[in-house]
Design a protein around this motif. Structure first.
Motif, PDB file in Angstrom:
ATOM      1  N   UNK A  55       0.828  -1.212   0.000  1.00 10.40           N
ATOM      2  CA  UNK A  55       0.000   0.000   0.000  1.00 10.40           C
ATOM      3  C   UNK A  55       0.858   1.256   0.000  1.00 10.40           C
ATOM      4  N   UNK A  56       1.967   1.232   0.719  1.00 11.76           N
ATOM      5  CA  UNK A  56       2.854   2.391   0.772  1.00 11.76           C
ATOM      6  C   UNK A  56       3.564   2.602  -0.566  1.00 11.76           C
ATOM      7  N   UNK A  57       4.055   1.523  -1.151  1.00 11.09           N
ATOM      8  CA  UNK A  57       4.723   1.602  -2.453  1.00 11.09           C
ATOM      9  C   UNK A  57       3.748   2.090  -3.516  1.00 11.09           C
ATOM     10  N   UNK A  58       2.509   1.632  -3.416  1.00 11.91           N
ATOM     11  CA  UNK A  58       1.492   1.858  -4.449  1.00 11.91           C
ATOM     12  C   UNK A  58       1.278   0.557  -5.202  1.00 11.91           C
ATOM     13  N   UNK A  59       0.043   0.090  -5.260  1.00 12.03           N
ATOM     14  CA  UNK A  59      -0.214  -1.210  -5.897  1.00 12.03           C
ATOM     15  C   UNK A  59       0.047  -1.157  -7.395  1.00 12.03           C
ATOM     16  N   UNK A  60      -0.130   0.016  -8.001  1.00 13.34           N
ATOM     17  CA  UNK A  60       0.194   0.138  -9.422  1.00 13.34           C
ATOM     18  C   UNK A  60       1.695   0.010  -9.655  1.00 13.34           C
TER      19      UNK A  60
ATOM     20  N   UNK B  99      -2.040   6.249  -1.544  1.00 17.87           N
ATOM     21  CA  UNK B  99      -2.229   7.463  -2.355  1.00 17.87           C
ATOM     22  C   UNK B  99      -3.660   7.634  -2.835  1.00 17.87           C
ATOM     23  N   UNK B 100      -4.469   6.575  -2.828  1.00 19.31           N
ATOM     24  CA  UNK B 100      -5.873   6.716  -3.196  1.00 19.31           C
ATOM     25  C   UNK B 100      -6.808   6.510  -2.000  1.00 19.31           C
ATOM     26  N   UNK B 101      -6.231   6.227  -0.829  1.00 20.77           N
ATOM     27  CA  UNK B 101      -7.037   6.064   0.377  1.00 20.77           C
ATOM     28  C   UNK B 101      -7.514   4.651   0.633  1.00 20.77           C
ATOM     29  N   UNK B 102      -7.259   3.742  -0.307  1.00 26.21           N
ATOM     30  CA  UNK B 102      -7.712   2.367  -0.097  1.00 26.21           C
ATOM     31  C   UNK B 102      -6.862   1.408  -0.910  1.00 26.21           C
ATOM     32  N   UNK B 103      -6.437   0.347  -0.258  1.00 24.42           N
ATOM     33  CA  UNK B 103      -5.707  -0.747  -0.896  1.00 24.42           C
ATOM     34  C   UNK B 103      -6.051  -1.998  -0.134  1.00 24.42           C
TER      35      UNK B 103
ATOM     36  N   UNK C  75      -5.710  -1.937   2.951  1.00 24.26           N
ATOM     37  CA  UNK C  75      -6.282  -1.253   4.115  1.00 24.26           C
ATOM     38  C   UNK C  75      -6.950   0.038   3.638  1.00 24.26           C
ATOM     39  N   UNK C  76      -7.767   0.623   4.497  1.00 24.96           N
ATOM     40  CA  UNK C  76      -8.421   1.890   4.197  1.00 24.96           C
ATOM     41  C   UNK C  76      -7.718   2.990   5.000  1.00 24.96           C
ATOM     42  N   UNK C  77      -7.449   4.128   4.331  1.00 25.60           N
ATOM     43  CA  UNK C  77      -6.720   5.229   4.950  1.00 25.60           C
ATOM     44  C   UNK C  77      -7.579   6.475   4.923  1.00 25.60           C
ATOM     45  N   UNK C  78      -7.529   7.236   6.022  1.00 28.87           N
ATOM     46  CA  UNK C  78      -8.290   8.479   6.103  1.00 28.87           C
ATOM     47  C   UNK C  78      -7.338   9.643   6.191  1.00 28.87           C
TER      48      UNK C  78
END
Length: 270
Positions: free
Chosen positions: A220-225, A261-265, A267-270
């Protein structure tokens, strides 16, 4: 990554020019650096955030890079886009001694070098996120990179930026991602199969193997893309099944669930 590289370079006293795709990105990028510098000042890591920020110009025209001695590309992990950019940079950057480098996580440097007329001065310079915090930089020369270029950049990264360098062969993934990405993909496959929850997988590695964070939180930190792009580069080069992106990862990227970076992977981020 680009904002972090700009910040550490400015903190080292460099005159920094950042080129973004449009004005909205330029404004957001400068604000990102300003916030990071303000945090550093509040913690006593720098004496004046404003002084450092004054060394950074965030612009939207590649022609502004004409007088640079070192260019560090940090665009999206897309081989075609990077090759096109290096071809343009080669025409724009005026000095015959200037180095064109890439912060790519996985794309072979040779593919970028041959897009230019100066392959001896093209090098991989791979920072790690967050750049102001993590000390490692991978230096990745291609078969055509001159030893002089590598040593010039090593001196800058070590002496000016205060980072630790390791030398990598020009193979997809280099050292860290060639080891890390299969591990992350294995965790995704475990979660995908229903073997365990995301929380239990991550807690297992944090509490049982002393990792600072679990592999799914790290994805999630790296970015799934980006994780998927690196995996695809590795699989294209080595054709090993352990490098193939799991179906769940591909579906999450298609859905725009890219992590922090999009708020969800995972885990969900606020």
């Amino acid at each position: 990554m680009g904002a972090g590289i700009a910040e550490v370079s400015a903190r080292a006293g460099c005159d920094v020019v950042v080129v973004e795709a449009n004005q909205a990105f330029a404004t957001a990028g400068r604000e990102r650096v300003a916030k990071s510098l303000a945090r550093a000042e509040s913690k006593g890591k720098i004496t004046s955030a404003a002084e450092v920020l004054d060394r950074i110009r965030v612009l939207t025209d590649l022609e502004e890079l004409a007088d640079r001695e070192l260019v560090i590309e940090a665009i999206a992990e897309d081989e075609r886009a990077k090759v096109e950019l290096f071809s343009r940079l080669d025409m724009i950057v005026e000095s015959d001694d200037a180095v064109l480098s890439s912060n790519t996580s996985s794309i072979p440097i040779m593919k970028l070098a041959v897009a230019t007329r100066r392959p001896a001065q093209v090098l991989g310079v791979h920072f790690f996120n967050p750049v102001p915090v993590l000390s490692l930089v991978e230096l990745v020369p291609s078969l055509l990179t001159s030893p002089k270029t590598t040593e010039r950049v090593r001196a800058f990264v070590q002496d000016d930026l205060g980072k630790h360098t390791i030398d990598c062969q020009d193979r997809a993934g280099f050292i860290v991602n060639a080891l890390l990405i299969p591990f992350v993909l294995s965790a995704i496959r475990m979660f995908e199969s229903g073997f365990a929850t995301a929380e239990d997988i991550d807690q297992g590695l944090v509490r049982g193997a002393a990792h600072p964070q679990g592999p799914l939180a790290l994805a999630d930190l790296i970015g799934l893309d980006t994780t998927k792009a690196v995996a695809e580069s590795l699989y294209e080069e080595f054709k090993e099944p352990l490098y193939a992106p799991p179906p769940l990862l591909a579906r999450m990227v298609d859905a725009g669930l890219l992590g922090r970076k999009t708020g969800r992977g995972f885990y969900t981020y606020t």
